[in-house]
Scaffold this motif. Structure first.
Motif, PDB file in Angstrom:
ATOM      1  N   SER A 128       0.925  -1.139  -0.041  1.00  0.00           N
ATOM      2  CA  SER A 128      -0.010   0.146   0.032  1.00  0.00           C
ATOM      3  C   SER A 128       0.917   1.205  -0.261  1.00  0.00           C
ATOM      4  O   SER A 128       2.063   1.170   0.432  1.00  0.00           O
ATOM      5  CB  SER A 128      -0.957  -0.001   1.165  1.00  0.00           C
ATOM      6  OG  SER A 128      -0.035   0.318   2.414  1.00  0.00           O
ATOM      7  N   VAL A 129       0.391   2.419  -0.466  1.00  0.00           N
ATOM      8  CA  VAL A 129       0.970   3.488  -0.618  1.00  0.00           C
ATOM      9  C   VAL A 129       0.247   4.522   0.424  1.00  0.00           C
ATOM     10  O   VAL A 129      -0.673   4.509   0.462  1.00  0.00           O
ATOM     11  CB  VAL A 129       1.176   4.255  -1.654  1.00  0.00           C
ATOM     12  CG1 VAL A 129       2.076   3.590  -2.802  1.00  0.00           C
ATOM     13  CG2 VAL A 129      -0.262   4.325  -2.487  1.00  0.00           C
ATOM     14  N   ARG A 130       0.978   5.395   1.114  1.00  0.00           N
ATOM     15  CA  ARG A 130       0.348   6.492   1.784  1.00  0.00           C
ATOM     16  C   ARG A 130       0.762   7.685   1.011  1.00  0.00           C
ATOM     17  O   ARG A 130       2.038   8.239   0.928  1.00  0.00           O
ATOM     18  CB  ARG A 130       0.949   6.751   3.164  1.00  0.00           C
ATOM     19  CG  ARG A 130       0.434   5.399   4.097  1.00  0.00           C
ATOM     20  CD  ARG A 130       0.514   5.596   5.495  1.00  0.00           C
ATOM     21  NE  ARG A 130      -0.518   6.579   6.092  1.00  0.00           N
ATOM     22  CZ  ARG A 130      -1.764   6.044   6.218  1.00  0.00           C
ATOM     23  NH1 ARG A 130      -1.978   4.730   6.049  1.00  0.00           N
ATOM     24  NH2 ARG A 130      -2.599   6.846   6.818  1.00  0.00           N
ATOM     25  N   VAL A 131      -0.195   8.729   0.743  1.00  0.00           N
ATOM     26  CA  VAL A 131      -0.119   9.970  -0.269  1.00  0.00           C
ATOM     27  C   VAL A 131      -0.520  11.007   0.834  1.00  0.00           C
ATOM     28  O   VAL A 131      -1.814  10.882   1.216  1.00  0.00           O
ATOM     29  CB  VAL A 131      -0.732   9.935  -1.481  1.00  0.00           C
ATOM     30  CG1 VAL A 131      -0.529  11.030  -2.287  1.00  0.00           C
ATOM     31  CG2 VAL A 131      -0.174   8.686  -2.295  1.00  0.00           C
ATOM     32  N   LEU A 132       0.042  12.039   1.089  1.00  0.00           N
ATOM     33  CA  LEU A 132      -0.296  13.192   1.840  1.00  0.00           C
ATOM     34  C   LEU A 132      -1.140  12.547   3.231  1.00  0.00           C
ATOM     35  O   LEU A 132      -2.077  13.107   3.485  1.00  0.00           O
ATOM     36  CB  LEU A 132      -1.250  13.962   1.273  1.00  0.00           C
ATOM     37  CG  LEU A 132      -0.827  14.478   0.001  1.00  0.00           C
ATOM     38  CD1 LEU A 132      -1.790  15.333  -0.989  1.00  0.00           C
ATOM     39  CD2 LEU A 132       0.664  15.576   0.440  1.00  0.00           C
ATOM     40  N   GLY A 133      -0.357  11.606   3.697  1.00  0.00           N
ATOM     41  CA  GLY A 133      -1.021  11.202   5.106  1.00  0.00           C
ATOM     42  C   GLY A 133      -2.240   9.941   4.748  1.00  0.00           C
ATOM     43  O   GLY A 133      -2.768   9.341   5.691  1.00  0.00           O
ATOM     44  N   GLN A 134      -2.769   9.643   3.498  1.00  0.00           N
ATOM     45  CA  GLN A 134      -3.908   8.845   3.436  1.00  0.00           C
ATOM     46  C   GLN A 134      -3.449   7.871   2.227  1.00  0.00           C
ATOM     47  O   GLN A 134      -2.528   8.009   1.307  1.00  0.00           O
ATOM     48  CB  GLN A 134      -4.806   9.825   2.707  1.00  0.00           C
ATOM     49  CG  GLN A 134      -5.602  10.648   3.780  1.00  0.00           C
ATOM     50  CD  GLN A 134      -6.589  11.467   3.369  1.00  0.00           C
ATOM     51  OE1 GLN A 134      -6.129  12.336   2.420  1.00  0.00           O
ATOM     52  NE2 GLN A 134      -7.814  11.259   3.723  1.00  0.00           N
ATOM     53  N   ASP A 135      -4.197   6.788   2.442  1.00  0.00           N
ATOM     54  CA  ASP A 135      -3.949   5.583   1.461  1.00  0.00           C
ATOM     55  C   ASP A 135      -5.116   5.820   0.216  1.00  0.00           C
ATOM     56  O   ASP A 135      -6.296   5.645   0.625  1.00  0.00           O
ATOM     57  CB  ASP A 135      -4.251   4.186   2.144  1.00  0.00           C
ATOM     58  CG  ASP A 135      -4.022   3.294   1.145  1.00  0.00           C
ATOM     59  OD1 ASP A 135      -3.621   3.146  -0.161  1.00  0.00           O
ATOM     60  OD2 ASP A 135      -4.336   1.918   1.418  1.00  0.00           O
ATOM     61  N   PRO A 136      -4.745   6.208  -0.925  1.00  0.00           N
ATOM     62  CA  PRO A 136      -5.781   6.308  -2.027  1.00  0.00           C
ATOM     63  C   PRO A 136      -6.694   5.009  -2.329  1.00  0.00           C
ATOM     64  O   PRO A 136      -7.804   5.308  -2.706  1.00  0.00           O
ATOM     65  CB  PRO A 136      -4.852   6.760  -3.407  1.00  0.00           C
ATOM     66  CG  PRO A 136      -3.608   6.563  -2.907  1.00  0.00           C
ATOM     67  CD  PRO A 136      -3.512   6.466  -1.416  1.00  0.00           C
ATOM     68  N   ALA A 137      -5.898   3.865  -2.038  1.00  0.00           N
ATOM     69  CA  ALA A 137      -6.738   2.765  -2.407  1.00  0.00           C
ATOM     70  C   ALA A 137      -7.974   2.596  -1.423  1.00  0.00           C
ATOM     71  O   ALA A 137      -9.105   1.740  -1.851  1.00  0.00           O
ATOM     72  CB  ALA A 137      -5.833   1.414  -2.572  1.00  0.00           C
ATOM     73  N   ALA A 138      -7.771   3.118  -0.162  1.00  0.00           N
ATOM     74  CA  ALA A 138      -8.884   2.749   0.940  1.00  0.00           C
ATOM     75  C   ALA A 138      -9.890   4.200   0.728  1.00  0.00           C
ATOM     76  O   ALA A 138     -10.939   3.889   1.392  1.00  0.00           O
ATOM     77  CB  ALA A 138      -8.220   2.918   2.119  1.00  0.00           C
ATOM     78  N   LEU A 139      -9.857   4.875  -0.220  1.00  0.00           N
ATOM     79  CA  LEU A 139     -10.864   5.879  -0.361  1.00  0.00           C
ATOM     80  C   LEU A 139     -11.864   5.895  -1.319  1.00  0.00           C
ATOM     81  O   LEU A 139     -11.388   5.271  -2.482  1.00  0.00           O
ATOM     82  CB  LEU A 139     -10.224   7.386  -0.653  1.00  0.00           C
ATOM     83  CG  LEU A 139      -9.256   7.978   0.707  1.00  0.00           C
ATOM     84  CD1 LEU A 139      -8.276   9.150   0.371  1.00  0.00           C
ATOM     85  CD2 LEU A 139      -9.801   7.913   2.267  1.00  0.00           C
ATOM     86  N   ARG A 140     -12.967   6.320  -1.066  1.00  0.00           N
ATOM     87  CA  ARG A 140     -14.145   6.280  -2.267  1.00  0.00           C
ATOM     88  C   ARG A 140     -14.511   7.717  -2.547  1.00  0.00           C
ATOM     89  O   ARG A 140     -14.570   8.520  -1.532  1.00  0.00           O
ATOM     90  CB  ARG A 140     -15.180   5.486  -1.812  1.00  0.00           C
ATOM     91  CG  ARG A 140     -14.774   3.975  -1.837  1.00  0.00           C
ATOM     92  CD  ARG A 140     -14.762   3.335  -2.956  1.00  0.00           C
ATOM     93  NE  ARG A 140     -14.346   1.973  -3.241  1.00  0.00           N
ATOM     94  CZ  ARG A 140     -13.163   1.560  -3.378  1.00  0.00           C
ATOM     95  NH1 ARG A 140     -12.161   2.752  -3.626  1.00  0.00           N
ATOM     96  NH2 ARG A 140     -12.500   0.578  -3.389  1.00  0.00           N
ATOM     97  N   GLY A 141     -15.081   7.761  -3.705  1.00  0.00           N
ATOM     98  CA  GLY A 141     -16.007   8.952  -4.089  1.00  0.00           C
ATOM     99  C   GLY A 141     -15.192  10.434  -3.579  1.00  0.00           C
ATOM    100  O   GLY A 141     -14.192  10.701  -4.139  1.00  0.00           O
ATOM    101  N   ARG A 142     -16.075  11.403  -3.082  1.00  0.00           N
ATOM    102  CA  ARG A 142     -15.777  12.584  -2.592  1.00  0.00           C
ATOM    103  C   ARG A 142     -14.263  12.662  -1.785  1.00  0.00           C
ATOM    104  O   ARG A 142     -13.506  13.417  -2.173  1.00  0.00           O
ATOM    105  CB  ARG A 142     -16.831  13.374  -1.700  1.00  0.00           C
ATOM    106  CG  ARG A 142     -16.878  14.932  -1.823  1.00  0.00           C
ATOM    107  CD  ARG A 142     -17.911  15.365  -1.143  1.00  0.00           C
ATOM    108  NE  ARG A 142     -19.219  15.038  -1.686  1.00  0.00           N
ATOM    109  CZ  ARG A 142     -19.658  16.063  -2.730  1.00  0.00           C
ATOM    110  NH1 ARG A 142     -18.982  17.213  -2.843  1.00  0.00           N
ATOM    111  NH2 ARG A 142     -20.827  15.669  -3.250  1.00  0.00           N
ATOM    112  N   GLU A 143     -14.284  11.715  -0.968  1.00  0.00           N
ATOM    113  CA  GLU A 143     -12.683  11.715  -0.187  1.00  0.00           C
ATOM    114  C   GLU A 143     -11.652  11.535  -1.115  1.00  0.00           C
ATOM    115  O   GLU A 143     -10.599  12.190  -1.134  1.00  0.00           O
ATOM    116  CB  GLU A 143     -13.006  10.524   0.802  1.00  0.00           C
ATOM    117  CG  GLU A 143     -13.931  10.897   1.890  1.00  0.00           C
ATOM    118  CD  GLU A 143     -13.602  11.989   2.932  1.00  0.00           C
ATOM    119  OE1 GLU A 143     -12.456  11.847   3.338  1.00  0.00           O
ATOM    120  OE2 GLU A 143     -14.354  12.969   3.063  1.00  0.00           O
TER     121      GLU A 143
END
Lengths: 536, 222
Positions: free
Chosen positions: B34-49
């Motif tokens: 997994s990667v962390r981009v700007l403190g978040q994991d893009p693969a775990a996010l959906r839609g607006r987030e």
């Protein structure tokens, strides 16, 4: 010494709107608004209350078509007649086209434009009249002869083919041709060795496209009495035998579908030949099959060249020609022709607007997705594509006959019939445009966090707007010709006038209406070409 | 990567440079890990987030992401679609919105006078600069650049990379650029990461490297 040049600051850039495009856009909107407002769609009833009982019986028959052995034999025979007309008509058209392309091509005339302009002008007349109109005229000259069906397809198709063949030759890469001329070859041999080979794929592909269209035209010609599936359909319709109607509709839809699918497969191979020294066996087979079919068709239709040159035919031609000139200009005819032309225009505008709106709305579904999708989405896409295929498998006049149950007679059923059919055609074309479009701009916007709607606005629509509008304009030119056709069957517009004048043998009036039709189609072609130029 | 860092990714064609950028901006799902981009994991996010995170990451491709049929001003404004409503985006196509920022960004890349031209009338190098201007109005915190200087002459390439570095680090962000030119990489980046067949084979501060050493790394005699 140095010179100091005072440079004025560059002026701030300004947004210059493309006036020509805005004018076309506003003009199109005004035209559409007028067509909608005067269609009766927004005022008064459009549904036919008396028809509802019939509609129920008609629709109920869809699931139990007539499948008796005797009727199936009739339908099979009619199908063969239709195929025979299509093959012979298209074959003759390609022959005419190949011969006509020589005087219609710019290459032949070089800098001398007079001959080229005269040929092009001469081709406009046969091209401007729908094959059903030719059928109607030819019936009056040749009587009930199989030549009517063949020539009704061959004459207008031949003129179109000559023009397209000439364009293909003119647009072919000219390097080899010029080199041969420079090496001292005559223009004929240079064209044969340097111009024909690069154009051959396009010519063959277009010939097959014409054959595909000829199948639909042959069905339509049957509706005006030339025999075949269309004729069978008209017979069952007038005797209210719904089960038989559905059998015929299924048969003709299947035939058109087959032509569409097979034609597209062959055309794709012709346009992009496979590398390698061997001939493409499918292509060779298709060409041989068509030639064999043409031979069979001559025998099956009992076509005899003698009918074309008989004394009776000559007398008839001379008589009709002398009766038809000068055209009638008396009394009510000219205003009637004017208003019928206006109605034709209105129907065509409504039909194309409906078809374009529908095609754009369905484009996302109709296009094959470039990446794996969920099964539900894939099924929906397949369903949409099949639905569009069915819409265009049934020719517009058949749609008009069906819609006359539901809608009150007048311009609306004709417009809806044309709209439904054109939606089938445009839906496929727009879907293909979406498939071929570059997805990278939209993907980049997705990566930058744009929402689906804005992605479409900034990444998808800009590349598609031009091609889609150009396709719609091109279809509009086709629809105007088809409007004349549905009119022949009573669905409003100038076709009604033509069928009235021919059935009462009022030849001067026929000439007037024909002139009006040619003028109308030429005018629409010109407007369409200008609008497409503004899009580029 | 730390805030304020400028990293050059080098490697032969097919080494996985573009895939790395795709994983970071969320357009390519990672097959493992997994990667962390700007403190978040893009693969775990959906839609607006996910869209909000993507709006904070800016990517310059090889200027192929522009819609050629639109005017330059719209292609630059497209950098702001992450924060614009659909209605505003649609209206902007009729009456360009926020032209002040757009003209400012275009002036910085030297294209101020071409704002209202159709993008496909521009040359390849000019289009690449339009792509840069799009990023300037997007103001991302993480800047990902895939060959941002491939169609530019040396002077413009220098200027473009300078702009990208300034844009990223000026706001406390970072720059990750795939580069083919070792000299550019050493001049404009603090750290060089080398990829071969999808694996990291080099990770060193730019100060410790020479152009000659990097050229050997590409494995092609230049």
């Amino acid at each position: 010494m140095t010179a100091v040049v005072e440079r004025p600051a560059p002026p701030a850039p300004r947004l210059d709107r493309d006036r020509r495009r805005w004018a076309w856009g506003l003009g199109a909107l005004a035209l559409l608004g007028w067509a909608l407002a005067s269609s009766g769609l927004l005022s008064g009833p459009v549904l036919n209350p008396a028809g509802t009982g019939q509609v129920g019986r008609f629709l109920a028959a869809a699931v139990r078509p007539e499948l008796g052995a005797e009727f199936l034999r009739v339908v099979a025979g009619s199908t063969l007649v239709t195929v025979a007309y299509a093959v012979l008509g298209a074959g003759l058209a390609v022959l005419i086209g190949a011969l006509g392309a020589v005087p219609a091509s710019r290459t032949t005339w070089g800098r001398r434009r007079t001959g080229w302009l005269l040929t092009r002008g001469g081709l406009a007349l046969p091209r401007g009249l729908h094959e059903a109109v030719w059928g109607l005229l030819l019936v009056n000259v040749l009587g009930l002869d199989p030549w009517v069906g063949v020539l009704a397809i061959a004459v207008p198709y031949g003129a179109i083919t000559a023009k397209v063949f000439a364009d293909l030759l003119d647009e072919a890469p000219r390097g080899a041709y010029r080199a041969l001329l420079a090496a001292g070859a005559g223009r004929g041999t240079a064209a044969l060795y340097g111009l024909l080979p690069p154009a051959a794929g396009g010519l063959l592909s277009y010939s097959f496209y014409r054959l595909e269209c000829a199948v639909r035209s042959a069905v339509v010609l049957g509706l005006i009495g030339a025999g075949g599936l269309g004729y069978q359909l008209a017979l069952s319709f007038t005797s209210l035998r719904w089960a038989q109607v559905w059998t015929t509709v299924y048969a003709l839809a299947l035939l058109c579908l087959l032509a569409d699918v097979a034609g597209r497969a062959v055309r794709r191979r012709a346009a992009a030949p496979r590398p390698g020294p061997r001939r493409d066996p499918v292509l060779t087979g298709a060409v041989l099959a068509v030639v064999a079919l043409a031979g069979w068709a001559v025998w099956y239709l009992a076509l005899s060249p003698a009918a074309l040159v008989s004394d009776r035919t000559r007398e008839q031609v001379v008589w009709v020609a002398s009766a038809a000139w000068p055209p009638a200009t008396d009394g009510d005819l000219l205003p009637a022709v004017w208003w019928a032309s206006v109605e034709t225009l209105r129907m065509s505008v409504l039909a194309v607007a409906f078809a374009t709106a529908g095609a754009v709305a369905l484009a996302g579904l109709a296009a094959r997705p470039g990446r794996p999708v969920r099964p539900g989405r894939a099924a929906l896409g397949g369903l949409t594509r099949t639905g569009l295929l069915l819409l265009r498998a049934v020719p517009p006049p058949v749609w008009a006959l069906v819609l006359l149950f539901v809608l009150l007679p007048g311009a609306l059923p004709g417009a809806v019939a044309l709209g439904v059919y054109t939606l089938g055609v445009l839906g496929r074309l727009v879907g293909e445009a979406v498939e071929e479009a570059d997805r990278r701009p939209a993907e980049a916007l997705r990566a930058a966090g744009a929402s689906p709607a804005t992605r479409w606005l900034y990444g998808g629509a800009p590349a598609l707007a031009g091609p889609v509008l150009a396709l719609a304009l091109y279809r509009w030119e086709v629809v105007v010709r088809d409007t004349v056709l549905v009119g022949l069957l009573g669905a409003g517009g100038i076709g009604v006038l033509l069928s009235a004048a021919t059935s009462s043998f009022d030849w001067p009036a026929v000439t007037t209406v024909l002139i009006a039709i040619v003028l109308l189609t030429v005018a629409v072609d010109l407007v369409g070409a200008q609008a497409r130029a503004a899009l580029r | 990567m730390a805030a304020g860092e400028r990293v050059a990714v080098v490697g032969a064609s097919g080494a996985g440079k573009s895939t790395l950028l795709g994983v970071l901006n969320g357009s390519v799902p990672p097959t493992a890990g997994s990667v962390r981009v700007l403190g978040q994991d893009p693969a775990a996010l959906r839609g607006r987030e996910l869209r909000r995170l993507r709006a904070r990451t800016g990517t310059v491709h090889q200027h192929l992401e522009l819609a050629g049929q639109l005017r330059v001003v719209h292609n630059v404004n497209a950098g702001r679609l992450g924060s614009w409503s659909a209605a505003r985006a649609a209206w902007s196509l009729v009456r360009p919105q926020g032209t002040g920022d757009v003209l400012g960004a275009l002036a910085r890349v030297g294209l101020a006078d071409r704002a209202y031209e159709r993008t496909d009338r521009l040359s390849g190098g000019q289009r690449q600069r339009v792509a840069l201007a799009r990023l300037l109005v997007q103001r991302p915190e993480l800047v990902l650049a895939d060959e941002p200087a491939s169609a530019l002459d040396p002077a413009l390439a220098d200027q473009a990379l300078g702009l990208l570095g300034e844009l990223a680090t000026g706001r406390g962000g970072a720059l990750l650029a795939c580069l083919h030119d070792p000299a550019l990489a050493l001049r404009h980046c603090d750290r060089v990461v080398g990829l071969a067949a999808g694996r990291v084979v080099l990770d060193a501060p730019a100060r410790a490297l020479t152009v000659a050493a990097l050229e050997g790394f590409y494995g092609v005699s230049r």
